[in-house]
Design a protein around this motif. Structure first.
Motif, PDB file in Angstrom:
ATOM      1  N   UNK A 103       0.862  -1.173   0.000  1.00 39.57           N
ATOM      2  CA  UNK A 103       0.000   0.000   0.000  1.00 39.57           C
ATOM      3  C   UNK A 103       0.896   1.218   0.000  1.00 39.57           C
ATOM      4  N   UNK A 104       0.460   2.226  -0.724  1.00 39.47           N
ATOM      5  CA  UNK A 104       1.246   3.453  -0.730  1.00 39.47           C
ATOM      6  C   UNK A 104       1.270   4.031   0.685  1.00 39.47           C
ATOM      7  N   UNK A 132       1.963   6.745   1.979  1.00 39.90           N
ATOM      8  CA  UNK A 132       1.653   8.149   2.245  1.00 39.90           C
ATOM      9  C   UNK A 132       0.217   8.524   1.919  1.00 39.90           C
ATOM     10  N   UNK A 133      -0.542   7.548   1.453  1.00 41.93           N
ATOM     11  CA  UNK A 133      -1.908   7.884   1.049  1.00 41.93           C
ATOM     12  C   UNK A 133      -2.878   7.183   1.994  1.00 41.93           C
ATOM     13  N   UNK A 184      -7.065   5.198  -1.149  1.00 47.70           N
ATOM     14  CA  UNK A 184      -6.589   4.088  -1.968  1.00 47.70           C
ATOM     15  C   UNK A 184      -7.737   3.165  -2.348  1.00 47.70           C
ATOM     16  N   UNK A 234      -9.800   5.148  -5.044  1.00 41.00           N
ATOM     17  CA  UNK A 234      -9.272   5.228  -6.405  1.00 41.00           C
ATOM     18  C   UNK A 234      -9.406   3.893  -7.119  1.00 41.00           C
ATOM     19  N   UNK A 235      -9.358   2.812  -6.343  1.00 37.86           N
ATOM     20  CA  UNK A 235      -9.597   1.501  -6.950  1.00 37.86           C
ATOM     21  C   UNK A 235     -11.006   1.441  -7.517  1.00 37.86           C
ATOM     22  N   UNK A 277     -12.908   4.017  -8.307  1.00 36.06           N
ATOM     23  CA  UNK A 277     -13.068   4.972  -9.398  1.00 36.06           C
ATOM     24  C   UNK A 277     -12.463   4.459 -10.698  1.00 36.06           C
ATOM     25  N   UNK A 298      -8.987  -4.908  -0.016  1.00 32.70           N
ATOM     26  CA  UNK A 298      -8.817  -4.118  -1.238  1.00 32.70           C
ATOM     27  C   UNK A 298      -8.938  -5.000  -2.479  1.00 32.70           C
ATOM     28  N   UNK A 328       4.167  -1.315  -3.923  1.00 32.86           N
ATOM     29  CA  UNK A 328       2.866  -0.641  -4.022  1.00 32.86           C
ATOM     30  C   UNK A 328       2.551  -0.246  -5.463  1.00 32.86           C
ATOM     31  N   UNK A 370      -4.213  -3.649  -9.284  1.00 36.41           N
ATOM     32  CA  UNK A 370      -5.563  -3.201  -8.957  1.00 36.41           C
ATOM     33  C   UNK A 370      -6.254  -2.613 -10.175  1.00 36.41           C
ATOM     34  N   UNK A 378      -5.404   0.238 -11.644  1.00 37.49           N
ATOM     35  CA  UNK A 378      -5.482   1.704 -11.612  1.00 37.49           C
ATOM     36  C   UNK A 378      -5.005   2.256 -12.937  1.00 37.49           C
ATOM     37  N   UNK A 386      -3.159   7.636 -12.298  1.00 38.31           N
ATOM     38  CA  UNK A 386      -3.259   7.447 -10.852  1.00 38.31           C
ATOM     39  C   UNK A 386      -1.972   6.854 -10.301  1.00 38.31           C
ATOM     40  N   UNK A 396       0.690   8.285  -7.516  1.00 36.54           N
ATOM     41  CA  UNK A 396       1.225   7.581  -6.348  1.00 36.54           C
ATOM     42  C   UNK A 396       2.739   7.702  -6.293  1.00 36.54           C
ATOM     43  N   UNK A 426       3.764  11.192  -5.311  1.00 38.49           N
ATOM     44  CA  UNK A 426       3.578  11.516  -3.890  1.00 38.49           C
ATOM     45  C   UNK A 426       4.739  10.954  -3.079  1.00 38.49           C
ATOM     46  N   UNK A 427       5.149   9.743  -3.441  1.00 37.34           N
ATOM     47  CA  UNK A 427       6.231   9.129  -2.671  1.00 37.34           C
ATOM     48  C   UNK A 427       7.587   9.703  -3.027  1.00 37.34           C
ATOM     49  N   UNK A 436       3.342  16.247   4.036  1.00 39.93           N
ATOM     50  CA  UNK A 436       3.103  15.221   3.022  1.00 39.93           C
ATOM     51  C   UNK A 436       3.321  13.839   3.628  1.00 39.93           C
TER      52      UNK A 436
END
Lengths: 322, 576, 331, 274, 267
Positions: A102-103, A105-106, A111, A114-115, A117, A164, C230, C237, C239, C243, C247, C250-251, C324
């Motif tokens: 998993x990211x 920072x989010x 998370x 967004x999956x 969406x 998830x 990730x 997933x 995405x 998106x 991600x 952001x990292x 952040x």
């Protein structure tokens, strides 16, 4: 029963600077609806590659041949965008390293959102209730969805990963070593959770592991993989009680017993074969105790169709050589 | 793709926001069609900021004084020929002994703020500078108040100045230099060096300071329509900084600029420029440490060094013809005080070698460097300030001296370090470049301090010429001084720089270099009389038009850059 | 967690305050250990241009005035308290308080550095991310060849070339100054455009000087991030590419911001060169001119100001990063 | 990352290109007297000659041979690069290893000091120092080392800290190894890649700084420098109005660019394309 | 069992302090009043989850960390001579890649403990014997190899060989098989058992896997949150444990008790 995922003659090579890695060799493989299938092999045997090839998320410098079809539809060559829509919505994936999958920072919520969406057009409320439900299903308090992943423990993160993956009720879940990085007491809970969730949602599942023993508890059928090849397949009971391939036998025998008195168990000696080498004969020959003359000259049969074991030994015992 | 679109718009808005935030106060947008604007520049120098143009705050260099002279008038002022015309004084006379000077002031002159100008102001100025500013950098270097004993106003428009001693160049060095300041503004100012209010620039001059911007390094003056010599031929005078004067001239960004000869050569017919040249009164010289260095104390050695240096070659390499080779008598050939009949040191390497051999430096070491009687090599440190010409000269001197077996180590420093080391006597040789005053009193009398050479005969002559009021007699004395200099070589004048100026023929013409310089000897084309008696050739304001076109151009360019950038990003994204 | 963050912000702030204090100390001690002594840096060297001879008495008075006769620690206290009152003494060259000059120049430098930073960072990130995403492909290879080349060009040389091409040959942009002095602007937009057109060349030059570094940094960090589980999971997933890039970004942003902030000192050097070449009236040119004129008070004041700007940017970057990445300060 | 792969990495196209350019400049620097017959300080030719058989790149405004200045300029650049990078390497590594290995409060204090050094904008400080000291190559080298060592110390220290708690160091210590043995056998060898990177990065910095300072007029007049050449070329007003820029300005600028590029390429090759 | 103890740990605690210049970070109590005795010749298994302090315990014994409080005492060994000495303790780490310096060849790696103690000269035969004893044959083909060319199992064998070469009295094996495949891990465990039988060496076996601990250990200590919650012989722990945590560990190893055949016979 109709097979949900059908893989035929899948061969995957990666060309790198060191040379060509022969990772998957003529793999035949199928999963039926509602079935839990285990894929067992030691590290480097190509089991994760198989999962990623099915999901088409390792296309960089990959060469592949063979067919993959999902619910009767061929997916080995479809467009990227269509494949993307398939992933996550119809095929879920539980990765190996829950710690970092998993990211960090989010927020969990974003998370999940967004999956959703990426595949549907839900309203915010619908997304929220769906997220809440799936988190509840794996036993995570939904109020914590505003936290970031690093605030959860390893077991909790793996639960979130499962939630998830199950979010959009996919028809197939691929779980790649779902318990490896976890503490022993947590491993069991996760395995049970997986089993419950799959049964509850009536999903098929492919569980990948190097640990025959942990995984076998929930599997209906098991494929044993060695050096990029399926070497044996069968129902759980067949594999556990009546293994034919010497590798499977050794794998089973190398399991540590929980005995009060000292006993000796034999491991599999020797080194795993290199993926850089192209083997003309059986890959397991170097480590096998039961090598016969035929092994040195002739390739063992492929484990396809009705063939349940890729060994001359198996042929001799079970089928009738032509 | 949305991400990058967003980031582009983000970038552009950030750019705009930051621009808006940092745009300094917007300039007024008055109607400009009728205005006669003249934009000048001091050429390509590292700075164009010469300080606030009040008599006691400008930066004490030539340009600083000129910037001030637009606002302030002295009693008298030099014309092109070098003769003096009256500004605030209509006429003047001296007593027979030359100790008492009477100035009859112009009547009806007003300060920029409307107050009338009277003799009180003159008295006040002289006293004020003598009293408050004598020790300030400007006061001491620009205003020679030491000669003034007293100043008296005999009536509203007559001033009598009494001198301490006879001083021949009084008019040129004092009366034509000291700007008269308004008493009513300055009488309460305690620390003039920090007084930079708007009022501080109020004078009687032809221009009124409208703006001085130390950050942009620019000045803006508007014409003083009531100027007593007549209305200036332009309405607005602007000084700006330019990083390349030639380009700015060609694009019309500026109308006039001081240039070097190299820059002049970059102009061509189509630029429609009027180019003038004039004497620079700027000398590049080699200074010796005469007091402390026993070898260089020897006149023969200095003469030998002079013979070994090809001054015209140095000039042609450093200034490329924009100057003239050094004169052994120190006074530049274009000066009216120049004496051609002095010892000449034509480049003659054999003679130089011979002289050194004779002086007892005939032995050399393996590098070809001469040895002195104790066997030490003749190696000197050559100090110079690290500006380009000095450095080039130093390199050339090094090459030339090597040929006669004198080793040179280059030691660069900034002007002040060089000065400091020289003052402390901590050097062997030094390259100096500075303005030479046009009057021999300042040019030559300072020789003991500026060269370290102390000669009683010379000093006697110096004293005498300063108090000699008879021009011809004085010239003879100065000639004699030059002979002494040429014989003794206390310093080697390597070359004199010329000055050049180019101005657009469409604006102001009639620029000239004042003979003898302005303000006691600043060689400049900006004698303010040009803006009174010169000619205005344009009828509309060209500067503004050009600039507007420029900015229209830039809009197009900015747009195309932005479009290109967008296209690039789109292509990047489209690929995948 | 919020308490932790504010604790982190405060503690970092203290560290920066100490750093600034030490920079002040360097500034204080430098003239005192250098040849010439501290008086030199207040009055400048004695020059024949300015033949004011400071006699012993004046010297003593000056020493007294600047507290130079006091013990060192008292001097230091005076110095610090003056500095905190923004009193950095008088400029030798301009003869005005140093802080007046600095305040006049600072906005231009901030405008130049700010726009160049924004420009180079945004484009560096976009290109770096794109390059990392397509690592091993043609675009990536091309960028990996072009960018180091740009990185190797000295800023002053690049500036000279730009002046030649865009100023001399084409005449598109003005090559000096930050605005046309005393131009009669038609309006605000006109004024802004004048400033932008003066800004364009030095800004592009500075951005070109900065961007390759940012690009390489972003690319390396993104390539690292792209190998993280990730990202794989995000792909699994289903995405969308956008998106996933978000991600990764952001990292990557925390190390990128930190690195860029750390590189600011480097950028200041670029500013000095570029402002000098383009005669842009900012701090950089001021520093250069003050150096040429040996205007020690201005030089030192400018150094303090620039350090302050760099420190402030670093601090802002720190705070931004802690927002952040909530983990900051926990390790 | 062991020695073998370091060399393998250098074998990439980038590494080879970089090394080739670098070797080219080293060759030129070493063979300078044989390549050109003029001394760089020699001003006896006529000024502002166009390129010809006598002067391959013409002469500058005082009559120095531009080509020989270009050739000898490589000596200055390479010498500064060499001395600065090794100075930084030695001081930085010593400080980094010491700090990282000792740990504790001393380490923390040292690293704060290093952080401060890193945050100080170095060029203004260099200008201040240069304003007090006189312009000489040795001063420039001294200042560049002074301002550069914290960079080396910081990365060395980070790596040392990781290594200090790594298994093989622990094993050596369990086996009875002393600090000196551990540093010599286990820490320093592992720092080789970092050291090489430090040398490369500092060389880039040194070359750019030296030419930059020379451009600003801080160069040592006794050593021909590309930065000084650019400075003179640009301050010659006609350089852009005639073709002089082609053989005066460009070669010097391109030489700096190419030399820096060679180091950049080598550095990238060593880091490896990820 | 031989009652002769090798190492005695008395009430040892270890606290890791928070770091930072101005920050107050919480202290971490890695070990909390641990007492334990290692007997000569036994294999003592220490089981615990990540963060339970088992690795810290190992490092304390090795002297890589200093205890905050408490005492670790070593027995004096009479080594067939007049002088007594402290027991020699060696270690095998979890990550064989990290614990073998990748700048050294297998030969240099194995020789290292000898070089540290005896200076330059090392008997080459001793290295060859050590490598042979861990099953890295033919030895010649391995001597010049660098660790990164070896497989995980081979690397761990090299680690064992270098731990054994200085003939220690005790080896602390810190999760030696957790990074290996199960089947290869068994081989390593077997190798350790062989070693023990051959040389009578004492092992402290740290693991999170109760099955592995049970396979190799004579006595087992279960650790949780820095404390030893249960200590006993293998038999006691497997068949007769009383602590909840041990029970849950056993449960997870046997798989919810569904497959009884894996339980010990007496259960």
């Amino acid at each position: 029963m109709m097979s949900l995922l059908d893989v035929q003659g899948l061969t995957v090579n990666f060309s790198t600077k060191e040379g060509i890695h022969y990772v998957l060799k003529n793999v035949d493989f199928n999963i039926n609806k509602g079935e839990i299938v285990g894929l067992i092999g030691e590290s480097g045997s190509g089991k994760s590659t198989l999962a990623m090839t099915i999901l088409d998320i390792n296309s960089r410098s990959r060469e592949m041949s063979g067919n993959i079809s999902f619910s009767g539809e061929k997916i080995d060559n479809i467009k990227k965008e269509k494949m993307r829509q398939l992933r996550g919505k119809r095929i879920g994936f539980v990765p190996q390293s829950s710690m970092n999958a998993l990211n960090p920072l989010v927020k969990i919520k974003s998370q999940f959102f967004e999956s959703i969406k990426a595949h549907t057009n839900m309203s915010r409320e619908e997304m929220l209730s769906l997220t809440t439900r799936s988190l509840e299903m794996v036993g995570i308090t939904p109020s914590r969805m505003n936290s970031c992943p690093y605030e959860f423990s390893g077991g909790q993160r793996q639960r979130i990963m499962i939630a998830l993956s199950m979010l959009l009720s996919p028809e197939l879940i691929i779980a790649d070593e779902p318990t490896t990085a976890l503490d022993a007491t947590v491993q069991l809970k996760i395995i049970e959770l997986l089993k419950n969730v799959v049964q509850q949602k009536q999903t098929s599942m492919l569980v990948i592991s190097h640990d025959l023993h942990t995984i076998s508890k929930i599997c209906d059928r098991i494929y044993i993989m060695y050096a990029g090849r399926i070497v044996e397949t069968g129902t759980r009971d067949e594999i556990l009680n009546n293994p034919v391939h010497p590798y499977t036998q050794k794998l089973l025998a190398s399991r540590l017993p929980l005995m009060c008195e000292p006993v000796r168990v034999k491991g599999i000696s020797g080194t795993p074969p290199s993926t850089l080498k192209k083997y003309e004969v059986c890959e397991f020959m170097e480590r096998c105790d039961r090598v016969s003359e035929i092994c040195r000259t002739v390739r063992p049969p492929e484990c396809t169709g009705s063939m349940k074991v890729a060994c001359h030994l198996g042929c001799n015992l079970e089928c009738h050589p032509e | 793709m949305k991400l990058s679109e967003r980031s582009i718009s983000l970038f552009i808005s950030l750019l705009l926001v930051s621009t808006i935030l940092f745009v300094p106060a917007s300039a007024s947008s008055e109607d400009s069609s009728e205005e006669r604007v003249f934009t000048a520049s001091w050429g390509t120098s590292s700075t164009a900021d010469w300080g606030f143009p009040s008599p006691l705050t400008f930066y004490p260099r030539g340009p600083g004084y000129i910037m001030t002279s637009y606002c302030f008038d002295a009693l008298v002022w030099p014309e092109e020929s070098g003769d003096f015309t009256g500004l605030l004084a209509e006429s003047w006379e001296s007593s027979d002994d030359g100790l008492e000077w009477t100035f009859h002031l112009r009547e009806g002159v007003t300060w920029h703020d409307g107050e009338p100008f009277t003799a009180d102001d003159v008295v006040f100025t002289m006293d004020y500078i003598k009293d408050k500013a004598a020790i300030s950098p400007i006061g001491s270097s620009w205003y020679n108040t030491a000669v003034i004993k007293s100043v008296e106003a005999t009536d509203d428009y007559t001033v009598v100045i009494t001198l301490n001693y006879q001083y021949a160049p009084f008019i040129q060095q004092v009366a034509a230099v000291i700007p008269i300041m308004p008493k009513h503004i300055w009488e309460n100012v305690e620390d003039p060096s920090k007084y930079m209010e708007d009022e501080a620039a109020i004078g009687t001059g032809p221009f009124i300071l409208e703006d001085y911007d130390t950050d942009q390094q620019s000045y803006k003056y508007t014409a003083n329509k009531d100027y007593f010599l007549g209305e200036p031929i332009i309405d607005t005078l602007i000084y700006v900084k330019t990083s390349d004067a030639v380009i700015s001239l060609k694009t019309g960004e500026i109308d006039e600029s001081g240039l070097t000869l190299d820059q002049v050569q970059a102009l061509d017919e189509s630029d429609n420029m009027e180019v003038i040249s004039g004497p620079g009164y700027w000398v590049y010289r080699l200074r010796f440490n005469i007091p402390s260095n026993t070898i260089l104390n020897d006149t023969t050695v200095r003469q030998a060094i002079y013979y070994s240096l090809n001054c015209s070659d140095i000039e042609s390499r450093v200034l490329h013809g924009g100057g003239i080779g050094g004169n052994p008598g120190y006074v530049p050939p274009y000066s009216s005080w120049y004496n051609p009949d002095v010892t000449q040191y034509e480049y003659d390497i054999n003679k130089a070698n011979q002289m050194l051999d004779d002086a007892g430096y005939s032995e050399t070491n393996s590098d070809g460097i001469r040895l002195d009687s104790e066997g030490n090599p003749l190696e000197f440190q050559l100090l110079y300030s690290s500006d380009q010409q000095s450095q080039r000269i130093a390199e050339l001197v090094q090459t030339y001296l090597k040929k006669i077996g004198i080793g040179i180590t280059l030691k660069p420093g900034d002007t002040k370090t060089v000065d400091g080391l020289v003052t402390a006597g901590n050097f062997d040789l030094a390259i100096y470049s500075h303005g030479t005053s046009t009057d021999p009193a300042r040019m030559l009398n300072s020789f003991p301090t500026s060269t370290g050479w102390n000669n009683s005969e010379f000093m006697a002559l110096a004293e005498e010429q300063m108090s000699t009021m008879d021009e011809n007699k004085r010239k003879e004395l100065v000639d004699e001084m030059q002979v002494l200099i040429a014989d003794n070589v206390p310093t080697i004048p390597l070359m004199y720089r010329n000055v050049y100026s180019a101005s657009s023929k469409d604006t102001v013409t009639g620029f000239f270099y004042t003979d003898g310089g302005v303000g006691g000897g600043v060689p400049t084309e900006y004698n303010k009389l040009v803006f009174i008696y010169g000619t205005w050739n344009g009828d509309s304001d060209e500067t503004t038009t050009t600039n507007t076109e420029n900015s229209v151009d830039s809009i197009g360019i900015l747009e195309s850059v932005a479009i290109l950038a967008c296209a690039f990003i789109l292509i990047l994204h489209g690929k995948r | 967690m919020d308490r932790k963050r504010s604790g982190h912000i405060i503690s970092r702030g203290l560290e920066y305050a100490i750093t600034f204090f030490l920079i002040l100390a360097i500034n204080f001690f430098l003239p005192r250990v250098m040849p010439g002594g501290p008086l030199l840096s207040i009055t400048g060297s004695q020059s024949s241009d300015l033949p004011v001879v400071i006699d012993e008495e004046t010297k003593y008075k000056l020493m007294e005035y600047y507290h130079l006769n006091d013990p060192l620690h008292i001097q230091f206290i005076h110095y610090i308290s003056d500095a905190l009152h923004l009193d950095f003494g008088y400029s030798i060259f301009y003869n005005v308080p140093v802080v007046d000059i600095l305040v006049g120049r600072l906005p231009w430098t901030i405008l130049l550095m700010g726009t160049a930073l924004v420009f180079s960072t945004i484009f560096g990130i976009i290109i770096g991310l794109e390059s990392a995403w397509k690592r091993g492909e043609k675009l990536d290879h091309a960028l990996l060849v072009i960018m180091p080349f740009f990185r190797s060009i000295p800023a002053f040389f690049l500036g000279a070339i730009m002046i030649f091409v865009f100023g001399y040959k084409t005449g598109w942009f003005p090559t000096s100054g930050s605005m046309t002095p005393y131009m009669n602007y038609a309006g605000f937009i006109d004024h802004a455009l004048d400033i932008i057109s003066h800004l364009a060349l030095p800004m592009l030059c500075l951005a070109a000087f900065e961007m390759p570094g940012t690009y390489l940094l972003v690319r390396n960090i993104c390539v690292q991030q792209l190998g993280k589980p990730y990202v794989l999971m995000a792909e699994a997933r289903g995405l969308k590419e956008r998106t996933i890039k978000k991600h990764v970004l952001i990292n990557s942003i925390v190390p990128v911001i930190n690195q860029i902030a750390a590189m600011l000192g480097f950028m200041v050097a670029g500013t000095v060169f570029i402002e000098t070449v383009f005669s842009y009236p900012g701090m950089g040119m001021l520093v250069y001119n003050s150096f040429i004129e040996r205007d020690y008070p201005v030089l030192q004041g400018a150094f303090i100001f620039m350090s302050l700007v760099v420190l402030a940017c670093n601090y802002v970057a720190d705070i931004a990063c802690s927002y952040i990445d909530g983990r900051t300060g926990q390790e | 990352m062991h020695e073998k792969t370091l060399f393998q990495r250098l074998k990439s196209p980038k590494g080879i290109t970089g090394l080739a350019i670098l070797c080219f400049f080293i060759f030129i620097a070493v063979a300078a007297p044989f390549i050109t017959s003029y001394s760089p300080a020699d001003v006896s030719s006529s000024p502002l000659l166009e390129p010809g058989s006598e002067h391959p790149l013409g002469t500058d405004d005082v009559g120095k041979d531009i080509f020989s200045n270009l050739v000898y300029g490589s000596r200055t650049s390479l010498m500064v690069a060499l001395l600065v990078s090794f100075g930084v390497l030695i001081i930085g590594t010593l400080a980094g290893v010491f700090s990282g290995y000792t740990g504790g409060n001393l380490d923390r204090v040292m690293m704060r000091g290093v952080d401060i050094f890193l945050m100080i904008p170095d060029l203004p400080l260099i200008l201040i120092l240069a304003a007090y000291l006189s312009p000489s190559l040795w001063n420039i080298i001294f200042i560049l080392i002074l301002m550069g060592w914290p960079v080396g110390a910081r990365i060395t220290r980070a790596q040392t800290k990781t290594l200090r708690v790594s298994g093989h160091v622990d094993f050596a210590r369990v086996s009875g190894a002393g600090n000196w043995y551990v540093i010599k056998k286990h820490i320093i060898p592992d720092l080789y890649p970092i050291m090489i990177t430090t040398v490369v990065m500092q060389s880039i910095r040194a070359i750019l700084s030296e030419s930059g300072l020379a451009f600003l007029g801080l160069g040592d007049p006794s050593y021909p420098s590309w930065g000084t050449m650019i400075k003179y070329a640009i301050s010659y007003p006609l350089v852009f109005f005639t073709d002089a820029w082609m053989w005066w300005l460009m070669p010097a600028g391109l030489c700096i660019t190419l030399l820096v590029l060679s180091f950049v390429l080598v550095g990238q090759a060593l880091e490896g394309d990820k | 069992m031989d009652d002769f103890w090798l190492i005695k740990i008395d009430n040892v605690s270890k606290v890791f302090k928070g770091r930072g210049m101005f920050r107050n970070e919480p202290e971490v109590k890695a070990l909390d009043n641990v007492s334990l005795t290692v007997k000569k010749g036994e294999v003592l298994g220490i089981i615990g989850e990540s963060g339970s302090g088992k690795t810290t315990l190992g490092k304390l014994i090795l002297g890589l960390l200093k205890p905050t409080s408490g005492n670790i005492s070593f027995a004096d060994i009479n080594n067939n001579s007049t002088e007594n000495r402290k027991p020699l303790v060696q270690v095998i780490f979890q990550d064989p890649y990290d614990s073998l310096s990748h700048m050294m060849t297998v030969e240099q790696l194995v020789a290292e403990p000898c070089i540290i103690n005896n200076g330059k000269n090392v008997d080459r035969n001793r290295i060859i014997r050590a490598l042979e004893s861990v099953g890295l044959t033919p030895v010649e083909s391995f001597l010049r190899k660098y660790p990164h060319t070896l497989s995980g199992g081979q690397r761990q064998r090299v680690a064992i060989a270098r731990a054994m070469i200085s003939e220690p009295d005790m080896i602390i094996a810190d999760e030696p098989i957790s990074m290996l495949d199960a089947s290869i891990g068994v081989d390593i465990l077997n190798l350790m058992l062989d070693m023990k039988e051959r040389t009578g060496i004492t092992f402290l076996f740290i693991t999170h896997d109760i099955a592995a601990a049970a396979y190799i250990s004579d006595n087992i200590a279960v650790m949780k949150e820095g404390k030893i919650v249960e200590y006993g012989s293998r038999k006691q722990i497997i068949s007769d444990c009383c602590h909840e945590y041990t029970k849950s560990l056993l449960l997870s190893a046997t798989g919810a008790g569904t497959e009884n055949e894996y339980f010990c016979s007496e259960f």
